[in-house]
Design a protein around this motif. Structure first.
Motif, PDB file in Angstrom:
ATOM      1  N   GLU A   1       0.829  -1.204   0.000  1.00 47.60           N
ATOM      2  CA  GLU A   1       0.000   0.000   0.000  1.00 47.60           C
ATOM      3  C   GLU A   1       0.866   1.259   0.000  1.00 47.60           C
ATOM      4  O   GLU A   1       0.599   2.212  -0.726  1.00 47.60           O
ATOM      5  N   ARG A   2       1.901   1.250   0.835  1.00 42.08           N
ATOM      6  CA  ARG A   2       2.803   2.407   0.916  1.00 42.08           C
ATOM      7  C   ARG A   2       3.566   2.592  -0.392  1.00 42.08           C
ATOM      8  O   ARG A   2       3.810   3.724  -0.824  1.00 42.08           O
ATOM      9  N   ARG A   3       3.962   1.492  -1.026  1.00 43.52           N
ATOM     10  CA  ARG A   3       4.664   1.554  -2.320  1.00 43.52           C
ATOM     11  C   ARG A   3       3.768   2.187  -3.385  1.00 43.52           C
ATOM     12  O   ARG A   3       4.209   3.021  -4.171  1.00 43.52           O
ATOM     13  N   ILE A   4       2.499   1.792  -3.406  1.00 46.58           N
ATOM     14  CA  ILE A   4       1.550   2.343  -4.379  1.00 46.58           C
ATOM     15  C   ILE A   4       1.389   3.841  -4.163  1.00 46.58           C
ATOM     16  O   ILE A   4       1.388   4.625  -5.123  1.00 46.58           O
ATOM     17  N   GLU A   5       1.285   4.248  -2.903  1.00 45.52           N
ATOM     18  CA  GLU A   5       1.159   5.676  -2.591  1.00 45.52           C
ATOM     19  C   GLU A   5       2.409   6.443  -3.007  1.00 45.52           C
ATOM     20  O   GLU A   5       2.332   7.537  -3.567  1.00 45.52           O
ATOM     21  N   LEU A   6       3.588   5.880  -2.750  1.00 48.82           N
ATOM     22  CA  LEU A   6       4.832   6.541  -3.164  1.00 48.82           C
ATOM     23  C   LEU A   6       4.919   6.647  -4.683  1.00 48.82           C
ATOM     24  O   LEU A   6       5.365   7.675  -5.207  1.00 48.82           O
ATOM     25  N   THR A   7       4.503   5.614  -5.385  1.00 50.03           N
ATOM     26  CA  THR A   7       4.506   5.651  -6.857  1.00 50.03           C
ATOM     27  C   THR A   7       3.619   6.784  -7.351  1.00 50.03           C
ATOM     28  O   THR A   7       3.983   7.521  -8.271  1.00 50.03           O
ATOM     29  N   ARG A   8       2.445   6.915  -6.733  1.00 50.14           N
ATOM     30  CA  ARG A   8       1.534   8.011  -7.096  1.00 50.14           C
ATOM     31  C   ARG A   8       2.193   9.363  -6.844  1.00 50.14           C
ATOM     32  O   ARG A   8       2.158  10.261  -7.692  1.00 50.14           O
ATOM     33  N   GLN A   9       2.855   9.516  -5.703  1.00 46.81           N
ATOM     34  CA  GLN A   9       3.519  10.778  -5.372  1.00 46.81           C
ATOM     35  C   GLN A   9       4.655  11.074  -6.343  1.00 46.81           C
ATOM     36  O   GLN A   9       4.856  12.231  -6.736  1.00 46.81           O
TER      37      GLN A   9
END
Length: 198
Positions: free
Chosen positions: A153-161
């Motif tokens: 989940e955190r990886r997906i959020e970082l990718t979005r950022q």
């Protein structure tokens, strides 16, 4: 003619990691007081086996990694165990099943009920591994699966950022954070025996 309306016409969506959280809550409820052996290293980096109760292992491990449950009822049960560890008196199953909070009582009753009773197999001289027989491994792998979901989940959020930011310095910082999470996820999945594509 009796018409039954299907109450499940709208599928409920559960947040990522919900079932992994629930598995950890089940382990807390069923085995929180049980002791397990955990492999570790002493101050001289020599292999050593530590004996710890399931509740302390789960609570301490997640708190050390600053990982919290998202589901409110799961979090309430986590907090009850956390406080009980501080007071050094862990609650028994009955405490949760008869809890004043209906959500806690209902969840505890659902998670503690078991479809299968394995203790009669001994009469037939058939060896069946129960959850208690493999408790240490089960607790450890459940924690890893939950952490894997949180990290993903955190990886997906970082990718979005990373995709949204235009500042090169910010992108470099975010990429470094994502790389750490990617490496951690690879390590976790290696321990779980799961191969993930990059």
């Amino acid at each position: 003619e009796i018409k039954h309306e299907n109450q499940n016409t709208i599928a409920e969506t559960v947040p990522a990691g919900f079932y992994q959280e629930q598995e950890l809550v089940k382990l807390l409820l069923m085995y929180g007081n049980n002791e397990i052996d955990i492999d570790g290293l002493d101050e001289n980096n020599n292999p050593v086996v530590y004996r710890i109760n399931v509740a302390a292992f789960i609570i301490d491990d997640l708190k050390n990694d600053d990982i919290l449950f998202k589901d409110e009822t799961h979090r309430m049960i986590f907090d009850i165990f956390d406080k009980a560890l501080d007071e050094e008196v862990l609650p028994k199953e009955q405490y949760f099943v008869s809890h004043e909070n209906a959500k806690i009582a209902e969840l505890a009753a659902n998670l503690l009920s078991s479809k299968y009773k394995l203790d009669n197999w001994g009469k037939h001289e058939i060896k069946v591994k129960t959850e208690a027989d493999v408790l240490s491994k089960m607790v450890y792998s459940s924690i890893l699966r939950f952490k894997d979901m949180v990290i993903d989940e955190r990886r997906i959020e970082l990718t979005r950022q990373i995709m949204e930011t235009t500042d090169v310095d910010d992108q470099i910082i975010l990429l470094a954070k994502k790389k750490k999470l990617d490496d951690l996820r690879m390590k976790i999945n290696k321990e779980l025996g799961i191969v993930i594509a990059k």
